[in-house]
Design an enzyme around this catalytic site. Structure first.
Site, PDB file in Angstrom:
ATOM      1  N   ASP A  30      22.099  91.649  35.201  1.00  0.00           N
ATOM      2  CA  ASP A  30      23.182  92.146  36.047  1.00  0.00           C
ATOM      3  C   ASP A  30      24.254  91.084  36.244  1.00  0.00           C
ATOM      4  OD1 ASP A  30      21.177  90.773  37.596  1.00  0.00           O
ATOM      5  OD2 ASP A  30      22.097  91.522  39.437  1.00  0.00           O
ATOM      6  N   HIS A  54      30.765  84.046  38.623  1.00  0.00           N
ATOM      7  CA  HIS A  54      31.329  84.887  39.688  1.00  0.00           C
ATOM      8  C   HIS A  54      32.853  84.796  39.785  1.00  0.00           C
ATOM      9  CE1 HIS A  54      27.208  84.829  42.008  1.00  0.00           C
ATOM     10  NE2 HIS A  54      27.064  84.908  40.688  1.00  0.00           N
ATOM     11  N   GLU A  80      19.410  90.610  40.082  1.00  0.00           N
ATOM     12  CA  GLU A  80      19.252  89.222  40.533  1.00  0.00           C
ATOM     13  C   GLU A  80      20.313  88.871  41.549  1.00  0.00           C
ATOM     14  OE1 GLU A  80      19.910  84.857  40.696  1.00  0.00           O
ATOM     15  OE2 GLU A  80      21.308  86.419  40.078  1.00  0.00           O
TER      16      GLU A  80
HETATM   17 ZN   LIG Z   1      22.906  84.049  37.584  1.00  0.00          ZN
END
Ligand SMILES: [Zn+2]
Length: 401
Positions: free
Chosen positions: A84, A367, A146
Site C-alpha cells: 500500500d 509520502h 502498513e
Molecule cells: Zn513504508
C-alpha cells in the site's frame, strides 16, 4: 566465502524497472483494494511455478501474499514489503503519481521509494532465487495496510505461525538508503472521550465542562512527556533519544456560551524499543479516574474513557546478532542505525523472527510529492539481493567478513 559484492553497477536491470513501472501503475492507496497488484504478482510468480498463500482482510478487498522460492532444508530468509501507498490528494505532483517516469537518474511515482522499488527488485530476482541452489528458501511477504497501522501483516504472520513456518530472519525493505536499521521505536495511538453535561454558560455549575476535563488530562499527558524527557535513560542512537507522547487532535464544544457536553482527543505514544507503553497508559487512566467523582457529583452519567486505536511494537536487535552481521556484510554498510518511525519489523520480531530493516531509497522521499527512488539505489538493492544468494542464509555463521 566473501559475500560482499562491490557496487559496480549504477543502474538496475531492465526487468526491475519494468516491474517497478507495473507496480506503481496500481493505485494501491491504503483505503483502496490492492488485489489487482497482488494478483499480478501471483500470476508473475506462477510463471516460475511458484505458488502463493494469500491472506485476505475481512472485506475480501485486500490481501497479503506469501511465497517461498528456492529450496533447501534451512528455514530461509523473508524479504518483506508493504504494497500500500499513502494518498496523493492535495500534493503538487509534476506528473501522474501512478505513472512511473524515469528522469535524472531516478524513477518517480507514488510508492517508488516506499516501497515498491524494493518489491520490484526482489521480484526481478525470482528466477535467480529459484535456480541458484543457494540451499535455503527466500520467502516473499508482501502486505496491505502498513501505512494505516501495520494492519495487514499481522494476518500474514499469524498464517505463518499456523503452518509452523519459522524463517531464520526477515529483511524489511523500507527505504533506508540500503543502510541497515537495527532498531526503531514503537507507536501506540489512543482516543480519550470525555462525556460531561451541557448547560447554558451563565449557569456553569449546572454543567460538566467536557473540554476543561479533557484539558486536564491533556496537561497530565504533557507532564508525563516532560518527565520522560528528564528521566528516561537515553539511547543516543535515536534522534529523539527517549520515549515521547503528545496530543494530536481535539474536538469538542458548540459555542462559547454553551458548557460543552463532550470532548474527544487523540494522543500518540512513541516508546523506545524496549520500553513498555502500558505503564504510561495506566497512569493516564488513573489520573482520569481521579477527575470522575467530581464530574459525577453534577451528573452521574459523566465519564472519561480511554481506548487504544492501534499498537505497533518497536524493534531492536543486537548489532552482533548473526542477521545484523549478515545484512551489514551484504549491503557493504559499516554501521547500523536506529529510526524514530515504525515499520512492520517489530511485528516480525514479536513473532520470534529476527528482523532488520534495509531497503533502497531515502525515507525523506516517502509520502512526499514527486517521490522517487534513484537508479543507483535500485542497483545497490539488486547487488544486495545477489549477495544474499551467495550467503549461507542461515544467519548463524555471521563471522565471514
Ligand atoms: Zn513504508
Amino acid at each position: 566465502m566473501i559475500n560482499h559484492i562491490p557496487y559496480n553497477k549504477t543502474e538496475p536491470s531492465r526487468l526491475t524497472l519494468d516491474i517497478l513501472e507495473k507496480l506503481i501503475s496500481f493505485p494501491t492507496v491504503s483505503r483502496d483494494s490492492n488485489l489487482e497488484l497482488i494478483y499480478w504478482i501471483r500470476d508473475y510468480l506462477a510463471d516460475f511455478d511458484v505458488s502463493c498463500r494469500l491472506t485476505y482482510d475481512f472485506s475480501g478487498k485486500k490481501a497479503n501474499l506469501f511465497a517461498s522460492l528456492g529450496s533447501g532444508s534451512a528455514p530461509g530468509i523473508i524479504l518483506s514489503g508493504h504494497t500500500d501507498v499513502v494518498p496523493t490528494e492535495g500534493q503538487a505532483w509534476d506528473s501522474d503519481p501512478f505513472k512511473a517516469v524515469i528522469k535524472d537518474g531516478a524513477v518517480y511515482g507514488r510508492g517508488s521509494a516506499d516501497m515498491k522499488g524494493f518489491i520490484a527488485a526482489a521480484l526481478a530476482m525470482a528466477p535467480k532465487f529459484i535456480n541458484s541452489g543457494q540451499g535455503f528458501p527466500i520467502h516473499f511477504a508482501f502486505s496491505y495496510d502498513e501505512e494505516v497501522g501495520c494492519l495487514g501483516v499481522r494476518g500474514l504472520i499469524k498464517d505463518l505461525q499456523e503452518i509452523g513456518l519459522q524463517p531464520a530472519g526477515c529483511i524489511v525493505g523500507e527505504p533506508t538508503s540500503m543502510q541497515p536499521l537495527n532498531a526503531h521505536k514503537g507507536a501506540y495511538r489512543f482516543r480519550c472521550s470525555v462525556h460531561g453535561k451541557e448547560a447554558h454558560s451563565s449557569y456553569t455549575p449546572l454543567g460538566v465542562n467536557a473540554i476543561e476535563y479533557a484539558a486536564r488530562v491533556i496537561l497530565y499527558i504533557r507532564g508525563l512527556a516532560d518527565e520522560l524527557s528528564r528521566e528516561e535513560p537515553r539511547d543516543m542512537a535515536f534522534t529523539v533519544p527517549y520515549s515521547t507522547l503528545q496530543t494530536g487532535t481535539v474536538r469538542g464544544g458548540l459555542a462559547a456560551n454553551i458548557v460543552p457536553k463532550s470532548c474527544e482527543f487523540e494522543f500518540d505514544v512513541r516508546t523506545m524499543p524496549d520500553a513498555p507503553y502500558e505503564p504510561l497508559i495506566e497512569r493516564i487512566k488513573k489520573f482520569a479516574d481521579t477527575l470522575v467523582p467530581e464530574m459525577q457529583h453534577v451528573d452521574p452519567n459523566a465519564s472519561i474513557a480511554i481506548e487504544c486505536l492501534s499498537t505497533t511494537p518497536g524493534m531492536s536487535i543486537s548489532e552482533t546478532s548473526p542477521l545484523v552481521r549478515m545484512v551489514k556484510r551484504l549491503s557493504g554498510a559499516s554501521e547500523v542505525s536506529a529510526a524514530s518511525y515504525t515499520t512492520e519489523a517489530g511485528l516480525f520480531q514479536e513473532a520470534g523472527i529476527p528482523t532488520v530493516v534495509c531497503g533502497p531509497g531515502d525515507i525523506v522521499q516517502a509520502h512526499r510529492p514527486n517521490e522517487f527512488v534513484s537508479l543507483e539505489q535500485l542497483a545497490k538493492c539488486e547487488a544486495f539481493l545477489n549477495a544474499l544468494i551467495n550467503s549461507d542464509g542461515s544467519t548463524n555463521n555471521g563471522s565471514g567478513a
